[in-house]
Design a protein around this motif. Structure first.
Motif, PDB file in Angstrom:
ATOM      1  N   GLY A   9     -11.193  -8.353   8.793  1.00 19.30           N
ATOM      2  CA  GLY A   9     -11.860  -7.241   9.458  1.00 19.30           C
ATOM      3  C   GLY A   9     -11.282  -5.877   9.181  1.00 19.30           C
ATOM      4  O   GLY A   9     -11.602  -4.910   9.895  1.00 19.30           O
ATOM      5  N   TYR A  10     -10.455  -5.732   8.164  1.00 21.73           N
ATOM      6  CA  TYR A  10      -9.835  -4.445   7.851  1.00 21.73           C
ATOM      7  C   TYR A  10     -10.721  -3.628   6.917  1.00 21.73           C
ATOM      8  O   TYR A  10     -11.333  -4.158   5.991  1.00 21.73           O
ATOM      9  CB  TYR A  10      -8.450  -4.651   7.226  1.00 21.73           C
ATOM     10  N   LYS A  11     -10.763  -2.305   7.168  1.00 14.54           N
ATOM     11  CA  LYS A  11     -11.584  -1.383   6.380  1.00 14.54           C
ATOM     12  C   LYS A  11     -10.692  -0.369   5.664  1.00 14.54           C
ATOM     13  O   LYS A  11      -9.644   0.035   6.182  1.00 14.54           O
ATOM     14  CB  LYS A  11     -12.575  -0.649   7.293  1.00 14.54           C
ATOM     15  N   PHE A  12     -11.143   0.080   4.496  1.00 13.34           N
ATOM     16  CA  PHE A  12     -10.334   0.990   3.671  1.00 13.34           C
ATOM     17  C   PHE A  12     -10.210   2.367   4.310  1.00 13.34           C
ATOM     18  O   PHE A  12     -11.166   2.899   4.887  1.00 13.34           O
ATOM     19  CB  PHE A  12     -10.966   1.128   2.283  1.00 13.34           C
ATOM     20  N   CYS A  13      -9.030   2.955   4.202  1.00 10.97           N
ATOM     21  CA  CYS A  13      -8.815   4.351   4.575  1.00 10.97           C
ATOM     22  C   CYS A  13      -7.895   5.006   3.545  1.00 10.97           C
ATOM     23  O   CYS A  13      -7.153   4.317   2.833  1.00 10.97           O
ATOM     24  CB  CYS A  13      -8.229   4.486   5.981  1.00 10.97           C
ATOM     25  N   GLU A  14      -7.956   6.310   3.449  1.00  9.96           N
ATOM     26  CA  GLU A  14      -7.103   7.060   2.536  1.00  9.96           C
ATOM     27  C   GLU A  14      -6.588   8.282   3.276  1.00  9.96           C
ATOM     28  O   GLU A  14      -7.368   8.990   3.938  1.00  9.96           O
ATOM     29  CB  GLU A  14      -7.894   7.497   1.296  1.00  9.96           C
ATOM     30  N   THR A  15      -5.297   8.531   3.213  1.00 13.33           N
ATOM     31  CA  THR A  15      -4.712   9.720   3.840  1.00 13.33           C
ATOM     32  C   THR A  15      -4.015  10.551   2.759  1.00 13.33           C
ATOM     33  O   THR A  15      -3.676  10.037   1.696  1.00 13.33           O
ATOM     34  CB  THR A  15      -3.693   9.333   4.939  1.00 13.33           C
ATOM     35  N   PRO A  16      -3.775  11.847   3.026  1.00 14.63           N
ATOM     36  CA  PRO A  16      -3.165  12.712   2.010  1.00 14.63           C
ATOM     37  C   PRO A  16      -1.754  12.268   1.636  1.00 14.63           C
ATOM     38  O   PRO A  16      -1.022  11.712   2.458  1.00 14.63           O
ATOM     39  CB  PRO A  16      -3.138  14.087   2.683  1.00 14.63           C
ATOM     40  N   LYS A  17      -1.391  12.544   0.409  1.00 14.22           N
ATOM     41  CA  LYS A  17      -0.028  12.254  -0.059  1.00 14.22           C
ATOM     42  C   LYS A  17       0.953  13.301   0.440  1.00 14.22           C
ATOM     43  O   LYS A  17       2.163  13.074   0.463  1.00 14.22           O
ATOM     44  CB  LYS A  17       0.004  12.175  -1.583  1.00 14.22           C
ATOM     45  N   LEU A  18       0.448  14.475   0.818  1.00 14.31           N
ATOM     46  CA  LEU A  18       1.286  15.572   1.301  1.00 14.31           C
ATOM     47  C   LEU A  18       1.024  15.776   2.785  1.00 14.31           C
ATOM     48  O   LEU A  18      -0.119  15.925   3.208  1.00 14.31           O
ATOM     49  CB  LEU A  18       0.958  16.848   0.517  1.00 14.31           C
TER      50      LEU A  18
END
Length: 409
Positions: free
Chosen positions: A34-43
């Motif tokens: 049940g996990y969904k993709f996320c992306e957060t900033p590298k900085l």
């Protein structure tokens, strides 16, 4: 010649292929949970990691890529993934909405440390974070998920687990630990003397031999759990056993970050030399609150992709071949092989040579570059609507009809 910075590494050719394979293997498992993709900033703002990872950690104390940007902001490249996901969770006000949210992420992390095998200054992690679920069953699910991934990758590991207690039993344990260490602190390393003032529990994580000798008779957190934490830790073990997962209880396992509570776990492997962690995580129910959000139960883990890559490289078959190499002996036939290649590319990795060379020269190129199937079109073959086919694994070869090619491959 300009070269990559020390501790930074390109992902080319087989490395890039292996990286994508690991990511895809992880994704296929975590999505089923049940996990969904996320992306957060590298900085991010440096304060984010100082508050979450903790001033006592080596990451904040020694290893962050931290600088002041042109606007005067104190920023750093992310040294780990959890804090950024928690920041995004709070910033989106999901902590106020309630409910359960599950995310997975992957990408670059940065730590200024001594580069070594499986450890770089820019490295990659795959991780998961679950918010809003306080049940120990979710701790178990996190471990089972990671265990399934490692099994699918064919990596032998040992699972180590511990309980770090909660806000009731941990302070009492810290007092006992500090009293014990103060009696023996003359042999502590400089890092542990600093930890003694900031977060004594981190001393248990020290790899220094003299510190480990002191800790041989130190009080154990597993002997100082309250009834709630003890019951949950017992339940975690019960679930793991019921699912056929072997484990060791390691009372000194505290992980390298300050935000963990209750369950902590690591998967360690000896397949790249000395035994070292390839993945780990635990519960961090207070982190949302530390970062300005509402109290939210949370659990997660992260896996070091470079270390997994090192292990898989040792297991990779020397003659692993894949893909199709297609070529022509006459420049006038390039259009014909191009048409064939475009059909093949709908289902197969296919590379075309746009140069007309002798069969042996083409064959040498295909062989050196690890292709599995070699296709060659000459005037004789073209006149009979055929193509020369060779399997570079078993060395079998034959002429086959172009019309039958799609069923043969």
């Amino acid at each position: 010649m300009i070269t990559a910075l020390r501790g930074m590494k390109d992902l080319l050719e087989n490395d890039g292929k292996l990286y994508k394979f690991i990511i895809q293997t992880c994704e296929s498992v975590v999505k089923n949970y049940g996990y969904k993709f996320c992306e957060t900033p590298k900085l991010e703002e440096t304060t984010l990691f100082k508050r979450s990872v903790g001033q006592s950690s080596d990451i904040v104390g020694k290893e962050m890529y931290q600088f002041i940007d042109k606007s005067g902001n104190d920023v750093c490249l992310r040294p780990e993934g959890t804090a950024g996901v928690v920041r995004a969770f709070i910033e989106s006000k999901f902590d106020r909405v309630g409910g359960i949210r599950k995310y997975f992420y992957y990408g670059s992390m940065f730590r200024y440390e001594r580069p070594q095998r499986g450890r770089l200054r820019e490295f990659h992690q795959f991780g998961v974070e679950c918010f809003g679920e306080a049940s120990v069953y979710e701790d178990a699910s996190a471990i089972l998920m990671l265990n399934e991934i490692l099994n699918n990758l064919g990596i032998k590991t040992t699972l180590k687990i511990n309980s770090l207690g909660d806000g009731e039993c941990m302070p009492l344990y810290k007092d006992k630990l500090v009293k014990f260490i103060n009696i023996n602190k003359e042999n502590l390393c400089q890092d542990c003397l600093r930890r003694l003032e900031t977060n004594p529990i981190r001393i248990l994580d020290c790899k220094n031999d003299s510190c480990q000798n002191i800790l041989k008779n130190a009080p154990l957190i597993t002997d100082n759990l309250n009834q709630i934490c003890q019951d949950e830790f017992n339940k975690l073990q019960e679930i793991l056993r019921a699912n056929g997962v072997e484990f060791e209880i390691d009372p000194k396992l505290v992980r390298g970050l300050d935000y963990y509570c209750k369950s902590a776990f690591e998967f360690v492997s000896a397949e790249i030399g000395s035994q070292s962690a390839v993945a780990g995580g635990g519960r961090y129910d207070k982190l949302c609150e530390y970062l300005g959000g509402k109290p939210t139960a949370a659990v997660g883990w992260a896996m070091g992709i470079e270390r997994i890559m090192e292990i898989l490289k040792q297991k990779e078959p020397q003659n692993s071949r894949q893909g199709i190499y297609i070529c022509a002996l006459n420049p006038n036939l390039i259009d014909e092989i191009y048409k064939i290649a475009q059909k093949l590319r709908k289902h197969h990795i296919t590379e075309i040579s746009y140069e007309a060379k002798s069969p042996n020269k083409h064959l040498n190129i295909a062989d050196k570059r690890g292709f599995e199937i070699f296709l060659c079109l000459g005037d004789d073959e073209f006149s009979q609507n055929q193509i020369w086919y060779k399997n570079l694994n078993d060395k079998s070869e034959k002429r086959i009809s172009i019309d039958d090619l799609w069923s043969k491959i």
